[in-house]
Write a protein that holds these residues in place. Structure first.
Motif, PDB file in Angstrom:
ATOM      1  N   ALA A  53       0.839  -1.208   0.000  1.00 19.32           N
ATOM      2  CA  ALA A  53       0.000   0.000   0.000  1.00 19.32           C
ATOM      3  C   ALA A  53       0.869   1.251   0.000  1.00 19.32           C
ATOM      4  CB  ALA A  53      -0.925  -0.004   1.215  1.00 19.32           C
ATOM      5  N   LYS A  54       1.945   1.237   0.804  1.00 16.27           N
ATOM      6  CA  LYS A  54       2.825   2.405   0.892  1.00 16.27           C
ATOM      7  C   LYS A  54       3.648   2.588  -0.379  1.00 16.27           C
ATOM      8  CE  LYS A  54       3.446   2.459   5.937  1.00 16.27           C
ATOM      9  NZ  LYS A  54       4.395   2.174   7.043  1.00 16.27           N
ATOM     10  N   LYS A  55       4.168   1.483  -0.895  1.00 17.78           N
ATOM     11  CA  LYS A  55       5.118   1.577  -2.012  1.00 17.78           C
ATOM     12  C   LYS A  55       4.426   1.723  -3.362  1.00 17.78           C
ATOM     13  CE  LYS A  55       9.330  -0.557  -3.801  1.00 17.78           C
ATOM     14  NZ  LYS A  55      10.352  -1.593  -3.590  1.00 17.78           N
ATOM     15  N   PHE A  56       3.314   0.980  -3.557  1.00 17.44           N
ATOM     16  CA  PHE A  56       2.663   0.959  -4.869  1.00 17.44           C
ATOM     17  C   PHE A  56       1.300   1.649  -4.884  1.00 17.44           C
ATOM     18  CE2 PHE A  56       5.250  -2.941  -4.482  1.00 17.44           C
ATOM     19  CZ  PHE A  56       6.158  -2.712  -5.497  1.00 17.44           C
ATOM     20  N   GLY A  57       0.703   1.823  -3.705  1.00 17.62           N
ATOM     21  CA  GLY A  57      -0.618   2.435  -3.629  1.00 17.62           C
ATOM     22  C   GLY A  57      -1.716   1.394  -3.505  1.00 17.62           C
ATOM     23  N   THR A  58      -2.847   1.795  -2.919  1.00 17.78           N
ATOM     24  CA  THR A  58      -3.953   0.844  -2.698  1.00 17.78           C
ATOM     25  C   THR A  58      -4.717   0.524  -3.979  1.00 17.78           C
ATOM     26  OG1 THR A  58      -5.368   2.702  -2.065  1.00 17.78           O
ATOM     27  CG2 THR A  58      -4.289   1.499  -0.280  1.00 17.78           C
ATOM     28  N   GLY A  59      -4.398   1.230  -5.054  1.00 18.95           N
ATOM     29  CA  GLY A  59      -5.032   0.904  -6.335  1.00 18.95           C
ATOM     30  C   GLY A  59      -4.155   0.058  -7.221  1.00 18.95           C
ATOM     31  N   SER A  60      -3.058  -0.471  -6.686  1.00 17.81           N
ATOM     32  CA  SER A  60      -2.104  -1.226  -7.503  1.00 17.81           C
ATOM     33  C   SER A  60      -2.448  -2.713  -7.543  1.00 17.81           C
ATOM     34  CB  SER A  60      -0.688  -1.063  -6.937  1.00 17.81           C
ATOM     35  OG  SER A  60      -0.598  -1.681  -5.663  1.00 17.81           O
ATOM     36  N   VAL A  61      -1.932  -3.377  -8.585  1.00 18.13           N
ATOM     37  CA  VAL A  61      -2.149  -4.814  -8.709  1.00 18.13           C
ATOM     38  C   VAL A  61      -1.447  -5.560  -7.578  1.00 18.13           C
ATOM     39  CG1 VAL A  61      -0.173  -5.282 -10.225  1.00 18.13           C
ATOM     40  CG2 VAL A  61      -2.195  -6.732 -10.381  1.00 18.13           C
TER      41      VAL A  61
END
Length: 668
Positions: free
Chosen positions: A247-255
């Protein structure tokens, strides 16, 4: 700024972006690449460098989980290089490799195979490019495993494992070990796969606290194996860390985040935390449809996971349609029935068995087993599990000799594959107890069940659904053996846990209360037995009203067959005690009327109401609805080629069926 100056600035932006990326600021890196590309698109001097920068930009977008955007960028880069005629350059072949991998992720296997063949032909002229050839080999293995072509994958993996000590990079050796583990997982050898994954993680230095794409894939496979082998504490620790860091590194919208959410949902399902399983799988479902098409293997697998969860929680109405869709997707993509298809069939068999459709369940389990045998997996863990399920149906239909043989063979494979500290072993031992229970050997039956209870409690804790079931079964056996005091404490604990996990109105509580009432009836405690039978009776009726309205008449009738033993005990109890409670005869009659009434389905009511109107237009609509349903049945069993040939569109048929039914419901 002059054009040449802006081009020079654009050329250094990717280096800046790469440094930002290394520091973990992936969104910042993406912005720098996008800025560079916008400048180079209009620069005559920088266009030759544009494809390489586009390819790297696509990699960044993939890392951010923007799969479709990445695919578009790779295709644009490919077009740029084809326009320049530079189709033998390693940069062009790397772009093709990325496109092939994206096609594999999206289950477009024919296109992926074509791209890899193209790279292979060009690669013969670039044999000195070892990195390119290694990437090609890994992509080929990935494709073969995705297509369930395990023997071919193994033929590439094994020589590479032997060579891995001779100078390959840590990254490549780690990747080969990862795919070797995938092969072992496909064969159901989770313990062996876990050993290989640990080696892979060590080589790659995979860390849940600072993951990249490959680390996430590796660690999620490790979580699967840890869960299957009962090492749940480590599995949960990895998953919760991955969820936070992705969530921190890629975001909560990431695969990457969605993958972690989905695996966490499956983990909670496997360890019995159904509340969390529902929560996380619901989020994952929306995400999967964002990144993958509705006709992808990822979505097919998700439908199967959702059906398994609904089987546990008693939400039965949509299970069969979900599984039909999952089977259709998988067969349509692959064109043949692989072990994934067999796994979905096994879920369908569990559903049929739960609904009392024992013949259908036996046929379905047998088909699943035959598919495994045809794929060389006759002694795999999945074969043992399917065998176990088939044996339980044989036992229910009175064929105890066949059941005994299947249970023992299943137990042999499970012990060899998983050992004795996991849910599969507990389930197999539980089923062997059923054989001895049917024979009246309550001593042997209770020994086996006590072992099952101990294994589940030590490996998964008391809140796992299978622990409740095992306690309930053990209490019933102890009742038959006359150990009333021990049985009573187990019944109380089983009911407490069932209510805590599933709520106080779950339909399966009917059998728990019915067994407990039977216990008090056998021990001559009439008032307690009478009270518990009343609770069981009310639960049954409420459960039928709440959970079964979406089922057909036949399905409801079959389901009632699964609760006959509980109903029979209630009837016998009331008949024997008519002197103490004359109104018990009325209770029997009321229950019979209510259970029979519950069989009438919405479909039947629509049909009767439409025919009663005598309206030719409505009757025509009903006929058209039946035609659409028949087409859907054919469509679900068709491959993609058959769907095209017969002009069948599942989405359109499903929407049409729903529309017709809603229109008829409104009128009737």
């Amino acid at each position: 700024m002059r054009n040449t100056d802006s081009t020079g600035f654009a050329m250094i932006l990717p280096d800046i972006a790469d440094n930002i990326y290394i520091c973990g600021n992936i969104p910042g890196a993406e912005r720098k690449y996008a800025q560079a590309i916008e400048i180079l698109k209009t620069s005559s001097h920088g266009k030759k460098n544009l494809p390489v920068i586009l390819n790297n930009y696509g990699n960044i977008l993939q890392n951010l989980g923007r799969i479709r955007d990445a695919d578009s960028v790779y295709r644009f880069a490919k077009k740029q290089m084809e326009t320049s005629g530079d189709t033998l350059a390693p940069a062009y072949l790397n772009i093709l490799m990325n496109l092939a991998r994206m096609d594999i992720e999206n289950s477009v296997f024919t296109q992926a195979d074509s791209l890899l063949n193209k790279i292979e032909l060009a690669g013969e002229k670039l044999s000195n490019n070892s990195l390119l050839m290694q990437n090609l080999r890994l992509s080929r293995i990935k494709l073969l495993l995705a297509q369930s072509r395990f023997a071919e994958a193994k033929s590439i993996i094994e020589p590479e494992l032997v060579q891995s000590v001779k100078g390959h990079s840590a990254w490549y050796n780690s990747s080969i070990n990862y795919y070797a583990a995938e092969y072992e997982i496909a064969a159901g050898n989770y313990g062996k796969a876990l050993d290989v994954l640990r080696k892979s993680a060590e080589l790659y230095k995979a860390d849940a606290a600072n993951p990249d794409n490959f680390s996430i894939s590796l660690l999620l496979k490790k979580v699967l194996c840890l869960t299957k082998t009962g090492e749940t504490a480590e599995a949960e620790r990895i998953l919760t860390t991955l969820l936070e860091t992705s969530a921190k590194k890629f975001g909560t919208g990431s695969v990457q985040y969605i993958q972690s959410i989905n695996e966490l949902g499956k983990f909670y399902y496997n360890t019995g935390n159904l509340v969390n399983a529902q929560k996380y799988l619901a989020i994952a479902g929306d995400g999967i449809l964002t990144f993958y098409s509705e006709r992808s293997l990822n979505y097919s697998a998700f439908l199967n996971d959702l059906a398994l969860l609904e089987l546990q929680t008693g939400k039965l109405a949509e299970i069969e349609s979900r599984l039909s869709r999952a089977l259709s997707i998988r067969l349509g993509i692959l064109g043949f029935k692989d072990q994934g298809y067999a796994g979905i069939l096994n879920t369908r068999g569990i559903y049929y068995q739960k609904m009392g459709r024992r013949n259908d369940a036996a046929v379905t389990y047998s088909e699943a087993l035959d598919i495994l045998k045809s794929n060389g997996l006759a002694n795999s863990a999945n074969a043992a599990l399917f065998m176990n399920n088939l044996a339980s149906v044989s036992l229910e239909t009175g064929n105890s000799e066949q059941a005994s043989g299947l249970f023992n063979e299943s137990l042999r494979i499970i012990e060899n594959t998983f050992g004795k500290t996991n849910l599969y072993y507990a389930g197999a031992v539980n089923n062997l107890a059923s054989i001895y229970f049917e024979k009246g050997d309550y001593s042997r039956a209770s020994e086996y069940l006590k072992e099952a209870v101990s294994v589940i409690r030590s490996s998964y804790g008391e809140r796992h659904p299978e622990y409740c079931k095992a306690l309930n079964s053990l209490a019933l056996i102890l009742t038959e053996a006359g150990n009333y005091a021990e049985a009573e404490s187990l019944f109380i604990r089983a009911i407490e846990l069932k209510k805590e996990i599933f709520g106080a109105t779950h339909p399966e509580l009917f059998s728990y209360y019915s067994n407990f009432a039977y216990h008090f009836g056998k021990s001559d405690k009439y008032p307690l037995a009478d009270s518990l039978y009343s609770v069981a009776n009310n639960l049954l009726i409420e459960g039928l009203k709440k959970y079964l309205p979406g089922l057909s008449v036949e399905e409801k009738s079959d389901y009632l067959n699964t609760i006959k033993s509980g109903l029979g005990r209630y009837y016998i109890f009331n008949i024997r005690n008519l002197g103490k409670k004359p109104e018990g005869g009325g209770s029997i009659l009321n229950q019979q009327i209510l259970t029979k009434a519950s069989v009438f389905s919405t479909e039947q009511r629509i049909r009767n109401d439409v025919i009663a109107t005598g309206d030719p237009g409505l009757i025509k609509k009903l006929d058209e609805l039946n035609i659409i349903r028949e087409k859907l049945r054919r469509a679900y069993a068709s491959t993609l080629d058959e769907l095209r040939k017969n002009s069948l569109n599942i989405d359109q048929l499903e929407k049409a069926a729903a529309q017709y039914q809603n229109e008829l419901l409104k009128v009737t």
